[in-house]
Design a protein around this motif. Sequence first.
Motif, PDB file in Angstrom:
ATOM      1  N   LEU A 133       0.866  -1.175   0.000  1.00 31.94           N
ATOM      2  CA  LEU A 133       0.000   0.000   0.000  1.00 31.94           C
ATOM      3  C   LEU A 133       0.897   1.218   0.000  1.00 31.94           C
ATOM      4  CD1 LEU A 133      -2.847  -0.560   2.606  1.00 31.94           C
ATOM      5  CD2 LEU A 133      -3.067  -0.262   0.160  1.00 31.94           C
ATOM      6  N   VAL A 134       0.748   2.062  -1.009  1.00 27.07           N
ATOM      7  CA  VAL A 134       1.564   3.266  -1.126  1.00 27.07           C
ATOM      8  C   VAL A 134       0.633   4.421  -1.475  1.00 27.07           C
ATOM      9  CG1 VAL A 134       3.480   4.383  -2.321  1.00 27.07           C
ATOM     10  CG2 VAL A 134       3.550   1.915  -1.897  1.00 27.07           C
ATOM     11  N   GLU A 135       0.579   5.400  -0.590  1.00 29.80           N
ATOM     12  CA  GLU A 135      -0.255   6.598  -0.787  1.00 29.80           C
ATOM     13  C   GLU A 135      -1.685   6.237  -1.169  1.00 29.80           C
ATOM     14  OE1 GLU A 135       1.799   9.181  -3.493  1.00 29.80           O
ATOM     15  OE2 GLU A 135       3.517   9.371  -2.153  1.00 29.80           O
ATOM     16  N   GLY A 136      -2.236   5.233  -0.483  1.00 33.10           N
ATOM     17  CA  GLY A 136      -3.625   4.840  -0.689  1.00 33.10           C
ATOM     18  C   GLY A 136      -3.861   3.939  -1.879  1.00 33.10           C
ATOM     19  N   GLU A 137      -2.813   3.592  -2.613  1.00 31.98           N
ATOM     20  CA  GLU A 137      -2.939   2.720  -3.786  1.00 31.98           C
ATOM     21  C   GLU A 137      -2.438   1.327  -3.445  1.00 31.98           C
ATOM     22  OE1 GLU A 137      -4.388   3.457  -6.672  1.00 31.98           O
ATOM     23  OE2 GLU A 137      -4.748   5.525  -6.040  1.00 31.98           O
ATOM     24  N   LEU A 138      -3.157   0.304  -3.937  1.00 33.55           N
ATOM     25  CA  LEU A 138      -2.766  -1.079  -3.731  1.00 33.55           C
ATOM     26  C   LEU A 138      -1.970  -1.573  -4.926  1.00 33.55           C
ATOM     27  CD1 LEU A 138      -2.917  -3.788  -2.196  1.00 33.55           C
ATOM     28  CD2 LEU A 138      -5.104  -4.203  -3.381  1.00 33.55           C
ATOM     29  N   PHE A 139      -0.834  -2.187  -4.638  1.00 35.40           N
ATOM     30  CA  PHE A 139      -0.001  -2.827  -5.648  1.00 35.40           C
ATOM     31  C   PHE A 139       0.111  -4.295  -5.264  1.00 35.40           C
ATOM     32  CE2 PHE A 139       1.169   1.564  -5.789  1.00 35.40           C
ATOM     33  CZ  PHE A 139       1.515   1.825  -7.106  1.00 35.40           C
ATOM     34  N   LEU A 140      -0.137  -5.199  -6.213  1.00 38.30           N
ATOM     35  CA  LEU A 140      -0.049  -6.627  -5.953  1.00 38.30           C
ATOM     36  C   LEU A 140       1.248  -7.196  -6.502  1.00 38.30           C
ATOM     37  CD1 LEU A 140      -3.658  -7.833  -6.791  1.00 38.30           C
ATOM     38  CD2 LEU A 140      -2.654  -7.405  -4.537  1.00 38.30           C
ATOM     39  N   ARG A 141       1.838  -8.104  -5.728  1.00 36.24           N
ATOM     40  CA  ARG A 141       3.051  -8.788  -6.158  1.00 36.24           C
ATOM     41  C   ARG A 141       2.673  -9.737  -7.293  1.00 36.24           C
ATOM     42  NH1 ARG A 141       6.895 -12.234  -2.114  1.00 36.24           N
ATOM     43  NH2 ARG A 141       8.550 -12.603  -3.608  1.00 36.24           N
ATOM     44  N   ALA A 142       3.477  -9.751  -8.331  1.00 36.19           N
ATOM     45  CA  ALA A 142       3.141 -10.527  -9.517  1.00 36.19           C
ATOM     46  C   ALA A 142       3.974 -11.803  -9.644  1.00 36.19           C
ATOM     47  CB  ALA A 142       3.334  -9.671 -10.762  1.00 36.19           C
TER      48      ALA A 142
END
Length: 96
Positions: free
Chosen positions: A43-52
């Motif tokens: 979670l960075v600045e309210g954005e979700l990033f998923l590990r691929a």
Amino acid sequence: MKTITSETLARVEDLLKALGEVRYRSLFGGYSLTIDKAAFGMLVEGELFLRANEQSAAYFTQRNSSKLKFTRRGRAVYLNYYQVDSELWNDPDLLV
């Protein structure tokens, strides 16, 4: 934790509760997300990033999703985490 990040974390926890308890810790200016000690997102600045993995990386690349970037010693470093867009948020089965 900023309000927008807290709101996103609550949303992630709700969507993934069937998989186990979502835990988080501060990392790279954001928060690393794990379930049962397995890292799956940031979670960075309210954005979700998923590990691929190979399969999901192909999906994200096809959709032109942004990779997670941080700066180290003045240089951009891209991690193998892709930003979750609104279409993926709106398809909980695919997101899980």
